[in-house]
Design an enzyme around this catalytic site. Structure first.
Site, PDB file in Angstrom:
ATOM      1  N   GLY A  71       0.807  -1.217   0.000  1.00  0.00           N
ATOM      2  CA  GLY A  71       0.000   0.000   0.000  1.00  0.00           C
ATOM      3  C   GLY A  71       0.840   1.267   0.000  1.00  0.00           C
ATOM      4  CG  ASN A 152      -5.591   3.778   8.481  1.00  0.00           C
ATOM      5  OD1 ASN A 152      -5.931   4.767   7.835  1.00  0.00           O
ATOM      6  ND2 ASN A 152      -4.566   3.797   9.293  1.00  0.00           N
ATOM      7  CB  SER A 200      -1.826  -3.289   0.963  1.00  0.00           C
ATOM      8  OG  SER A 200      -0.857  -4.041   1.659  1.00  0.00           O
ATOM      9  CG  HIS A 202      -0.286  -6.520   4.981  1.00  0.00           C
ATOM     10  ND1 HIS A 202      -0.466  -6.100   6.276  1.00  0.00           N
ATOM     11  CD2 HIS A 202       0.153  -5.443   4.298  1.00  0.00           C
ATOM     12  CE1 HIS A 202      -0.133  -4.812   6.358  1.00  0.00           C
ATOM     13  NE2 HIS A 202       0.243  -4.401   5.177  1.00  0.00           N
ATOM     14  CB  THR A 238      13.313 -10.162  -9.805  1.00  0.00           C
ATOM     15  OG1 THR A 238      14.503  -9.890 -10.545  1.00  0.00           O
ATOM     16  CG2 THR A 238      12.803 -11.557 -10.116  1.00  0.00           C
ATOM     17  CB  CYS A 325       1.958   4.245  11.373  1.00  0.00           C
ATOM     18  SG  CYS A 325       1.060   3.291  10.187  1.00  0.00           S
TER      19      CYS A 325
HETATM   20  C1  LIG Z   1      -1.974  -0.516   5.757  1.00  0.00           C
HETATM   21  C2  LIG Z   1      -2.305   0.721   5.000  1.00  0.00           C
HETATM   22  C3  LIG Z   1      -1.393   1.283   4.106  1.00  0.00           C
HETATM   23  C4  LIG Z   1       0.016   0.758   3.934  1.00  0.00           C
HETATM   24  O1  LIG Z   1       0.031  -0.490   3.312  1.00  0.00           O
HETATM   25  P1  LIG Z   1       1.375  -1.386   3.420  1.00  0.00           P
HETATM   26  O2  LIG Z   1       1.091  -2.524   2.507  1.00  0.00           O
HETATM   27  O3  LIG Z   1       1.488  -1.783   4.840  1.00  0.00           O
HETATM   28  O4  LIG Z   1       2.481  -0.537   2.949  1.00  0.00           O
HETATM   29  C5  LIG Z   1      -1.778   2.397   3.398  1.00  0.00           C
HETATM   30  N1  LIG Z   1      -2.999   2.929   3.541  1.00  0.00           N
HETATM   31  C6  LIG Z   1      -3.907   2.420   4.391  1.00  0.00           C
HETATM   32  C7  LIG Z   1      -5.250   3.041   4.498  1.00  0.00           C
HETATM   33  C8  LIG Z   1      -3.594   1.303   5.157  1.00  0.00           C
HETATM   34  O5  LIG Z   1      -4.485   0.806   5.995  1.00  0.00           O
END
Ligand SMILES: *Cc1c(COP(=O)(O)O)cnc(C)c1O
Length: 397
Positions: A71, A152, A200, A202, A238, A325
């Site tokens: 993300g 988030n 993203s 995960h 890669t 974060c």
């Molecule tokens: C988790 C998150 C990101 C960052 O994604 P990563 O894959 O961890 O770098 C960015 N924006 C939002 C809204 C998120 O919840």
């Protein structure tokens, strides 16, 4: 002791499907997709298939999907794309809003140093921005608007379709950080009308370190990472084949089960909101209706978020006080401040982000535990004493 993981907005457990999809590319099919031999070509085929699957989940064309490391990278690449376009056209104004993820906010700070003017729109008490606000902020020199699909921390879902329509009408690029939305609420790039969209893996039971940026046909992303010709020359390195295949599998699964999961999560979420709402001087953060199915975020007056988390952890409950974060820093969440919570209240926040593996019994245990923990902490809190003795005024009624 059973662990109840309710921090799915920070990251999720990989699904069995995603793990199985990734294994062949870690074991026998470990080739480099740029190699001409058979082992390489097997990886190349997997890459083509994964791109098709990801595109299909978003209602996009395969040529519109660029794989990234997640993300944060997607957000940075989207902003760089707008910035380079803006510099070519002499348009150096970008619009966003105050509750964005730091991947957007910090990248915008960098663009500010590069000569861009940034307008950060205010949100209302629910964390919402309106299309009208965006429309009023657009100027002759605006190159892009970037507004997240869902927050988030507080789970607020923004009116993206309306905002995208305003941008289109004004001829301004529109990007959305849909990292919390994809796999959780319906996301169709054509229906939303966005020019770029970040996601993203995960956050929907895929692996960490892999994501994608959707870039509408006719628009070419700038290169954040220079090197080889991967991703049509726009993102060198890669390819993370195993990660990409796992992301595609997780995404297909999440999108297929979206309706069913959302219904289940909404019920559990609403039970938590109801149960925790019984705690005196507590307040729900974010919109009651425009809200992600699995998000609960509350403030409890008179206590510190960090201490709630530690005591809940001791009971096997893994939660968060806001974003992953900012934990570790003493600053209250920028999101809670943006929706108007004063500093002392913003410190006492608790975010519970659910997934389909949680159960209604887990919710009852969480409600009981949070009530005990809040009670316990308030008994020891000098601030709570002052509030009760009338030496200080309650902020949350
Ligand atoms: C988790 C998150 C990101 C960052 O994604 P990563 O894959 O961890 O770098 C960015 N924006 C939002 C809204 C998120 O919840």
């Amino acid at each position: 002791m059973k662990t109840i993981y309710v921090d799915n907005a920070a990251t999720t457990k990989m699904s069995k499907t995603a793990i199985s999809a990734m294994m062949p590319y870690l074991e026998e099919n470990y080739g480099n997709p740029s190699s001409l031999h058979t082992v390489g070509q097997l990886a190349q085929e997997a890459l083509v298939k994964a791109r098709m699957e990801v595109a299909e989940c978003l209602g996009a064309d395969v040529k519109e999907i660029y794989f990234t490391s997640g993300g944060s990278e997607s957000d940075n690449q989207a902003l760089l794309t707008a910035a380079e376009l803006g510099e070519r056209k002499g348009k150096k104004h970008i619009i966003s809003q105050k509750t964005e993820h730091h991947a957007i906010l910090h990248a915008l700070n960098k663009l500010e140093k590069r000569g861009f003017e940034i307008t950060l729109l205010d949100v209302d008490g629910d964390g919402l921005v309106t299309a009208e606000q965006v429309k009023n902020a657009i100027r002759e020199d605006t190159v892009m608007v970037t507004i997240m699909t869902a927050n988030n921390e507080i789970g607020t879902i923004m009116p993206i379709k309306e905002i995208a329509a305003v941008c289109k009408e004004k001829g301004v690029l529109f990007h959305t950080d849909a990292v919390q939305a994809v796999g959780h609420i319906p996301v169709d790039v054509k229906e939303l009308g966005c020019d770029m969209l970040s996601l993203s893996a995960h956050k929907f039971h895929g692996p960490k370190g892999v994501g994608a940026l959707y870039v509408r046909k006719g628009l070419f992303p700038s290169t954040l990472i220079e090197g080889g010709a991967q991703e049509r020359g726009r993102r060198a390195g890669t390819e993370n084949i195993a990660g990409i295949c796992a992301m595609a599998a997780a995404m297909k699964e999440a999108v297929a089960k979206l309706g069913e999961n959302a219904e289940k999560l909404t019920k559990m979420r609403d039970r938590l909101i109801e149960g925790l709402g019984e705690i005196s001087h507590s307040v729900l953060n974010g919109s009651r209706t425009q809200r992600l199915p699995g998000n609960v975020n509350m403030c409890f007056e008179g206590i510190e978020g960090e201490s709630i988390l530690l005591l809940l952890d001791a009971k096997g409950i893994c939660a968060s006080s806001g974003s992953a974060c900012t934990s570790g820093s003493l600053d209250p969440s920028h999101v809670l401040l943006a929706i108007g919570r004063p500093h002392e209240v913003a410190h006492g926040s608790l975010r519970l982000s659910l997934c389909e593996e949680n159960t209604p019994e887990d919710m009852e245990f969480i409600i009981k535990s949070v009530k005990e923990v809040v009670d316990y902490l308030r008994k020891m809190s000098p601030v709570w004493q002052d509030l009760q003795e009338g030496k200080r005024k309650y902020v949350i009624q």
